[in-house]
Design a protein around this motif. Structure first.
Motif, PDB file in Angstrom:
ATOM      1  N   SER A  67      -7.789  84.657 106.688  1.00 25.53           N
ATOM      2  CA  SER A  67      -8.561  84.987 105.596  1.00 25.53           C
ATOM      3  C   SER A  67      -8.831  86.621 105.703  1.00 25.53           C
ATOM      4  N   THR A  68      -8.781  87.091 107.041  1.00 24.58           N
ATOM      5  CA  THR A  68      -8.933  88.454 107.140  1.00 24.58           C
ATOM      6  C   THR A  68      -7.781  89.154 106.677  1.00 24.58           C
ATOM      7  N   LEU A  69      -6.425  88.600 107.105  1.00 26.42           N
ATOM      8  CA  LEU A  69      -5.218  89.396 106.676  1.00 26.42           C
ATOM      9  C   LEU A  69      -5.065  89.261 105.297  1.00 26.42           C
ATOM     10  N   SER A  70      -5.494  88.166 104.530  1.00 26.68           N
ATOM     11  CA  SER A  70      -5.374  87.744 103.297  1.00 26.68           C
ATOM     12  C   SER A  70      -6.046  88.764 102.311  1.00 26.68           C
ATOM     13  N   SER A  71      -7.308  89.094 102.556  1.00 22.95           N
ATOM     14  CA  SER A  71      -7.983  90.385 102.200  1.00 22.95           C
ATOM     15  C   SER A  71      -7.520  91.519 102.067  1.00 22.95           C
ATOM     16  N   ALA A  72      -6.694  91.720 103.353  1.00 16.46           N
ATOM     17  CA  ALA A  72      -6.209  93.223 103.273  1.00 16.46           C
ATOM     18  C   ALA A  72      -4.857  93.192 102.649  1.00 16.46           C
ATOM     19  N   CYS A  73      -4.298  92.282 101.764  1.00 18.14           N
ATOM     20  CA  CYS A  73      -3.107  92.372 101.038  1.00 18.14           C
ATOM     21  C   CYS A  73      -3.281  93.282  99.836  1.00 18.14           C
ATOM     22  N   PRO A  74      -2.361  94.285  99.630  1.00 13.25           N
ATOM     23  CA  PRO A  74      -2.409  95.083  98.357  1.00 13.25           C
ATOM     24  C   PRO A  74      -2.571  94.467  97.208  1.00 13.25           C
ATOM     25  N   ALA A  75      -3.208  94.863  96.272  1.00 11.10           N
ATOM     26  CA  ALA A  75      -3.417  94.424  94.864  1.00 11.10           C
ATOM     27  C   ALA A  75      -2.302  93.909  94.169  1.00 11.10           C
ATOM     28  N   SER A  76      -1.011  94.866  94.232  1.00  4.78           N
ATOM     29  CA  SER A  76       0.077  94.842  93.521  1.00  4.78           C
ATOM     30  C   SER A  76       0.904  93.508  93.964  1.00  4.78           C
ATOM     31  N   THR A  77       0.914  93.404  95.500  1.00  6.49           N
ATOM     32  CA  THR A  77       1.706  92.383  95.930  1.00  6.49           C
ATOM     33  C   THR A  77       1.122  90.940  95.735  1.00  6.49           C
ATOM     34  N   ARG A  78      -0.382  90.898  95.565  1.00  5.11           N
ATOM     35  CA  ARG A  78      -1.130  89.933  95.178  1.00  5.11           C
ATOM     36  C   ARG A  78      -0.835  89.276  93.816  1.00  5.11           C
ATOM     37  N   GLU A  79      -0.612  90.445  93.118  1.00  2.74           N
ATOM     38  CA  GLU A  79      -0.194  90.042  91.619  1.00  2.74           C
ATOM     39  C   GLU A  79       1.066  89.198  91.518  1.00  2.74           C
ATOM     40  N   ILE A  80       1.911  89.798  92.342  1.00  2.00           N
ATOM     41  CA  ILE A  80       3.216  89.033  92.281  1.00  2.00           C
ATOM     42  C   ILE A  80       3.353  87.691  92.750  1.00  2.00           C
ATOM     43  N   ILE A  81       2.624  87.658  93.762  1.00  2.00           N
ATOM     44  CA  ILE A  81       2.217  86.176  94.780  1.00  2.00           C
ATOM     45  C   ILE A  81       1.731  85.247  93.606  1.00  2.00           C
ATOM     46  N   SER A  82       0.578  85.787  93.074  1.00  2.00           N
ATOM     47  CA  SER A  82      -0.069  84.983  92.133  1.00  2.00           C
ATOM     48  C   SER A  82       0.859  84.506  90.984  1.00  2.00           C
ATOM     49  N   ARG A  83       1.759  85.042  90.652  1.00  2.00           N
ATOM     50  CA  ARG A  83       2.599  84.737  89.440  1.00  2.00           C
ATOM     51  C   ARG A  83       3.482  83.578  90.097  1.00  2.00           C
ATOM     52  N   ASP A  84       4.125  83.978  91.109  1.00  2.00           N
ATOM     53  CA  ASP A  84       5.099  83.015  91.672  1.00  2.00           C
ATOM     54  C   ASP A  84       4.439  81.521  92.264  1.00  2.00           C
ATOM     55  N   ILE A  85       3.315  81.581  92.403  1.00  2.00           N
ATOM     56  CA  ILE A  85       2.779  80.345  93.050  1.00  2.00           C
ATOM     57  C   ILE A  85       2.701  79.280  91.705  1.00  2.00           C
ATOM     58  N   ALA A  86       2.412  79.766  90.652  1.00  2.00           N
ATOM     59  CA  ALA A  86       2.470  78.635  89.421  1.00  2.00           C
ATOM     60  C   ALA A  86       3.850  78.100  89.315  1.00  2.00           C
ATOM     61  N   ARG A  87       4.777  78.596  89.888  1.00  2.00           N
ATOM     62  CA  ARG A  87       6.320  78.342  89.662  1.00  2.00           C
ATOM     63  C   ARG A  87       6.814  77.623  90.964  1.00  2.00           C
ATOM     64  N   THR A  88       6.157  77.619  91.922  1.00  2.00           N
ATOM     65  CA  THR A  88       6.287  76.803  93.345  1.00  2.00           C
ATOM     66  C   THR A  88       6.065  75.352  93.281  1.00  2.00           C
ATOM     67  N   PHE A  89       7.004  74.624  93.290  1.00  2.00           N
ATOM     68  CA  PHE A  89       6.709  73.042  93.259  1.00  2.00           C
ATOM     69  C   PHE A  89       5.710  72.855  92.472  1.00  2.00           C
ATOM     70  N   PRO A  90       5.934  73.088  90.961  1.00  2.00           N
ATOM     71  CA  PRO A  90       4.866  72.722  90.011  1.00  2.00           C
ATOM     72  C   PRO A  90       4.681  71.003  90.020  1.00  2.00           C
ATOM     73  N   GLU A  91       5.924  70.264  90.388  1.00  2.00           N
ATOM     74  CA  GLU A  91       5.857  68.834  90.187  1.00  2.00           C
ATOM     75  C   GLU A  91       5.367  68.176  91.478  1.00  2.00           C
ATOM     76  N   HIS A  92       4.829  68.952  92.235  1.00  2.00           N
ATOM     77  CA  HIS A  92       4.064  68.227  93.500  1.00  2.00           C
ATOM     78  C   HIS A  92       2.605  68.274  93.424  1.00  2.00           C
ATOM     79  N   ALA A  93       2.085  67.204  93.727  1.00  2.00           N
ATOM     80  CA  ALA A  93       0.606  66.898  93.310  1.00  2.00           C
ATOM     81  C   ALA A  93      -0.440  67.948  94.178  1.00  2.00           C
ATOM     82  N   LEU A  94       0.146  68.565  95.202  1.00  2.00           N
ATOM     83  CA  LEU A  94      -0.845  69.574  95.805  1.00  2.00           C
ATOM     84  C   LEU A  94      -0.807  70.670  95.240  1.00  2.00           C
TER      85      LEU A  94
END
Length: 456
Positions: free
Chosen positions: A198-225
């Motif tokens: 949690s501590t490291l995650s909150s220190a992530c730059p906003a620009s990097t977090r935005e890119i990660i957020s977009r890629d998460i939606a495309r990561t294993f979308p057919e997995h229940a989790l």
């Protein structure tokens, strides 16, 4: 019918409905990153009805609960459709009989979901349970396990790793191979602690977090989790801009990736890392998944692949092209003739994701088993050559642009996992270590390649 572990992440898996619990021999077992050996009750009689029923709820009942500390999520928590319209395989991926289904917008994901409605036969399940008993004996104490990692027992352990680590103990073995089992690791970079996510995650730059957020939606979308909070199977290409909430798995995936980006700012985040982190979350809580991801990059030779400019991948691709020339000279000559001598277009997905989403999922897990055991990426070269060798005759008949398209599909057609790994390791020599990719072996590979080419 229930799996227990001991240690910091000790918790009991809730008892599922009777048909699902009877499928415990199918590999639907909990994995504990730092705990005792999992106890599995062997089922002597298993009907076809049990197999069909178990495959429908396998991933929901246990597999998708591996990444949570405390009480694992239930089917309702994960927004799984209880009316039976979706069938899940043993790892939690949706099985679709129609691979043109609109719910699966990315066609390459069919390699993951192309599974039988019955997870396995009784004979295969019995064989898997025998292998699990063998691994339980090796892991029964730290003293016994340490002996197995020394010669000559290590050669036997190597063969067993290449045959696949049982799901019930996979996370624990990965952590041991990566040096995360409590022992001291001499030298190298100090990895993040499980409490620092949690501590490291909150220190992530906003620009990097935005890119990660977009890629998460495309990561294993057919997995229940990793479906979104509304239970949708399709990718959210807008990265959640439409207000769709994230699932528990997606939140954990974002937290792990942001934490690593803050831990290693030189690497930050690169496409492909989301697949590696996602599969680790299927087996371990987010804190342990972060440590496994860091160990995979820093201790197993993967970090150079994700550095700016991707120097590790470029060196690996050059070495792979040299291996194709050495092992498959006819195919190499054909690729050069058709202008497809560069392996970058298809090997980038193979190497950066450890074949996740390319090979069947169980083959990708075996690749990770070998990567953690060897602490090296040479398994990627071995599998790549074995894939091309298996499809060599077919590729020799294809020309022009169709050749490059087929090269991107051949991995998903390798459904015989054991045969693939047998072919990959039939010759122990020849696969360069990751540390040698940019060194002298390149000149040696080029010299041998020129000697192997037919005279013009």
């Amino acid at each position: 019918r229930e799996c227990r572990g001991s240690g910091r992440f000790n918790h009991q898996v809730p008892r599922p409905p009777s048909p699902v619990s009877r499928a415990s021999m199918l590999g639907l077992r909990q994995s504990y990153p730092s705990g005792g050996v999992t106890r599995v009750e062997t089922i002597k009689e298993l009907s076809r009805h049990d197999l069909d029923t178990a495959s429908e709820a396998s991933g929901a009942s246990l597999s998708t609960g591996l990444s949570h500390v405390g009480t694992p999520p239930t089917i309702r928590d994960l927004n799984l459709e209880e009316e039976g319209s979706l069938k899940l395989d043993r790892w939690g991926f949706v099985i679709s009989e129609n691979f043109d289904d609109d719910r699966f917008p990315a066609p390459h994901f069919d390699a993951i979901v192309r599974a039988r409605l019955t997870s396995t036969t009784r004979e295969e399940a019995a064989e898997e349970n025998k292998r699990l008993v063998v691994w339980q004996r090796m892991l029964r104490s730290k003293r016994v396990w340490s002996v197995w990692q020394l010669s000559p027992q290590r050669s036997i352990l190597r063969r067993r790793v290449r045959s696949g680590i049982p799901d019930a103990v996979r996370a624990r073995v990965w952590m041991s191979f990566a040096g995360l089992d409590g022992g001291t690791e001499p030298g190298g970079v100090a990895l993040p602690d499980v409490t620092e996510v949690s501590t490291l995650s909150s220190a992530c730059p906003a620009s990097t977090r935005e890119i990660i957020s977009r890629d998460i939606a495309r990561t294993f979308p057919e997995h229940a989790l990793f479906r979104d909070g509304a239970g949708n199977l399709t990718s959210r290409l807008d990265g959640g801009a439409n207000g769709t909430s994230q699932s528990v798995g997606q939140e954990q995936l974002e937290r792990v990736l942001c934490a690593y980006a803050a831990f290693d700012p030189e690497v930050g985040y690169c496409q492909g890392m989301s697949y590696l982190a996602a599969v680790l979350l299927m087996y371990a809580p987010d804190g342990e998944a972060l440590r496994l991801l860091a160990a995979m990059l820093h201790r197993c030779g993967m970090r150079d692949m994700f550095l700016p400019g991707m120097p590790g991948f470029l060196s690996a691709s050059q070495a792979f092209e040299g291996l194709i020339a050495l092992r498959l000279p006819r195919l190499h000559a054909h690729l050069c003739e058709e202008g497809a001598s560069s392996c970058v277009p298809y090997a980038s997905r193979w190497f950066l994701t450890c074949f996740l989403g390319c090979l069947p999922f169980d083959a990708s897990l075996r690749a990770l088993d070998c990567l953690f055991f060897d602490r090296d990426c040479k398994v990627l070269h071995r599998l790549g050559v074995a894939i091309l060798e298996h499809h060599e005759n077919k590729l020799l008949r294809i020309r022009n642009d169709a050749l490059l398209k087929e090269l991107g599909r051949v991995a998903s057609q390798c459904l015989q996992v054991q045969a693939l790994f047998t072919a990959a390791y039939k010759n122990e020599s020849g696969a360069p270590r990751s540390g040698d990719w940019a060194c002298a072996p390149q000149e040696e590979l080029e010299q041998q390649r020129m000697q192997s080419l037919p005279e013009q």
